[in-house]
Design a protein around this motif. Sequence first.
Motif, PDB file in Angstrom:
ATOM      1  N   ILE A   4      35.020  43.714  31.919  1.00  0.00           N
ATOM      2  CA  ILE A   4      33.804  43.166  31.318  1.00  0.00           C
ATOM      3  C   ILE A   4      32.619  43.666  32.128  1.00  0.00           C
ATOM      4  CG2 ILE A   4      32.576  41.054  30.722  1.00  0.00           C
ATOM      5  CD1 ILE A   4      35.270  39.711  30.440  1.00  0.00           C
ATOM      6  N   PRO A   5      31.742  44.452  31.504  1.00  0.00           N
ATOM      7  CA  PRO A   5      30.623  45.030  32.245  1.00  0.00           C
ATOM      8  C   PRO A   5      29.485  44.033  32.433  1.00  0.00           C
ATOM      9  CG  PRO A   5      30.531  45.731  29.969  1.00  0.00           C
ATOM     10  CD  PRO A   5      31.777  44.899  30.109  1.00  0.00           C
ATOM     11  N   CYS A   6      28.786  44.182  33.548  1.00  0.00           N
ATOM     12  CA  CYS A   6      27.561  43.414  33.774  1.00  0.00           C
ATOM     13  C   CYS A   6      26.390  44.368  33.566  1.00  0.00           C
ATOM     14  CB  CYS A   6      27.552  42.844  35.191  1.00  0.00           C
ATOM     15  SG  CYS A   6      26.018  41.996  35.608  1.00  0.00           S
ATOM     16  N   GLU A  36      31.996  34.569  45.674  1.00  0.00           N
ATOM     17  CA  GLU A  36      33.439  34.608  45.481  1.00  0.00           C
ATOM     18  C   GLU A  36      33.862  34.111  44.114  1.00  0.00           C
ATOM     19  OE1 GLU A  36      35.084  30.909  47.953  1.00  0.00           O
ATOM     20  OE2 GLU A  36      34.300  32.536  49.187  1.00  0.00           O
ATOM     21  N   LEU A  37      35.036  34.597  43.723  1.00  0.00           N
ATOM     22  CA  LEU A  37      35.620  34.150  42.463  1.00  0.00           C
ATOM     23  C   LEU A  37      36.141  32.732  42.631  1.00  0.00           C
ATOM     24  CD1 LEU A  37      37.525  37.445  41.869  1.00  0.00           C
ATOM     25  CD2 LEU A  37      35.961  36.498  40.186  1.00  0.00           C
ATOM     26  N   GLN A  46      39.327  41.125  39.599  1.00  0.00           N
ATOM     27  CA  GLN A  46      38.667  41.867  40.675  1.00  0.00           C
ATOM     28  C   GLN A  46      37.186  41.953  40.337  1.00  0.00           C
ATOM     29  OE1 GLN A  46      41.300  45.260  40.107  1.00  0.00           O
ATOM     30  NE2 GLN A  46      41.599  45.301  42.306  1.00  0.00           N
ATOM     31  N   PHE A  47      36.359  41.677  41.337  1.00  0.00           N
ATOM     32  CA  PHE A  47      34.911  41.678  41.129  1.00  0.00           C
ATOM     33  C   PHE A  47      34.298  42.950  41.679  1.00  0.00           C
ATOM     34  CE2 PHE A  47      30.772  41.163  43.072  1.00  0.00           C
ATOM     35  CZ  PHE A  47      30.020  40.716  42.008  1.00  0.00           C
ATOM     36  N   SER A  48      33.396  43.547  40.929  1.00  0.00           N
ATOM     37  CA  SER A  48      32.476  44.536  41.490  1.00  0.00           C
ATOM     38  C   SER A  48      31.108  44.225  40.887  1.00  0.00           C
ATOM     39  CB  SER A  48      32.926  45.958  41.157  1.00  0.00           C
ATOM     40  OG  SER A  48      32.567  46.284  39.838  1.00  0.00           O
ATOM     41  N   THR A  50      29.151  45.740  39.037  1.00  0.00           N
ATOM     42  CA  THR A  50      28.892  46.183  37.667  1.00  0.00           C
ATOM     43  C   THR A  50      29.947  45.740  36.663  1.00  0.00           C
ATOM     44  OG1 THR A  50      29.981  48.242  38.255  1.00  0.00           O
ATOM     45  CG2 THR A  50      27.586  48.220  38.361  1.00  0.00           C
ATOM     46  N   THR A  51      31.096  45.281  37.142  1.00  0.00           N
ATOM     47  CA  THR A  51      32.202  44.967  36.236  1.00  0.00           C
ATOM     48  C   THR A  51      33.098  43.898  36.844  1.00  0.00           C
ATOM     49  OG1 THR A  51      32.284  47.340  35.740  1.00  0.00           O
ATOM     50  CG2 THR A  51      34.094  46.027  34.894  1.00  0.00           C
ATOM     51  N   ILE A  52      33.650  43.032  35.990  1.00  0.00           N
ATOM     52  CA  ILE A  52      34.796  42.248  36.452  1.00  0.00           C
ATOM     53  C   ILE A  52      36.017  42.764  35.709  1.00  0.00           C
ATOM     54  CG2 ILE A  52      33.719  40.134  37.305  1.00  0.00           C
ATOM     55  CD1 ILE A  52      34.052  38.903  34.585  1.00  0.00           C
ATOM     56  N   HIS A  53      37.111  42.890  36.451  1.00  0.00           N
ATOM     57  CA  HIS A  53      38.338  43.462  35.905  1.00  0.00           C
ATOM     58  C   HIS A  53      39.436  42.406  35.931  1.00  0.00           C
ATOM     59  CE1 HIS A  53      41.660  46.209  35.169  1.00  0.00           C
ATOM     60  NE2 HIS A  53      42.263  45.677  36.204  1.00  0.00           N
TER      61      HIS A  53
END
Length: 105
Positions: A4-6, A36-37, A46-48, A50-53
């Motif tokens: 999911i893109p941010c 944190e998640l 997984q968080f980054s 620009t995206t959560i995976h």
Amino acid sequence: AADIPCSAYRSGWSNPRIEWKFQKGSSLVLFYYGGELTEPYKNRVQFSPTTIHFSTVTREDTGKYICEVVGDNSQIAKSEVNLIVQGTAAPEPPSPRGPALPPPP
């Protein structure tokens, strides 16, 4: 799996604070907050910036994901993604009727 893109993320902002919220019906869940998640996502997401995976998704994950980015100068950017998870986790058993027969003439 799902990404999911941010799209609200701005790389030019200094030290942006990112929050993710998940909206399903009238309930709103803080998903990623304070760096944190939250449970129960931390085991499979997984968080980054620009995206959560998601490593796994279920029908329960269907809903609206809201990414909010707050910059140092109180700028706020927001983006939303609707995730729709179709199908079931388990394959459906084959129909017991066997092959469909053509209708009688």
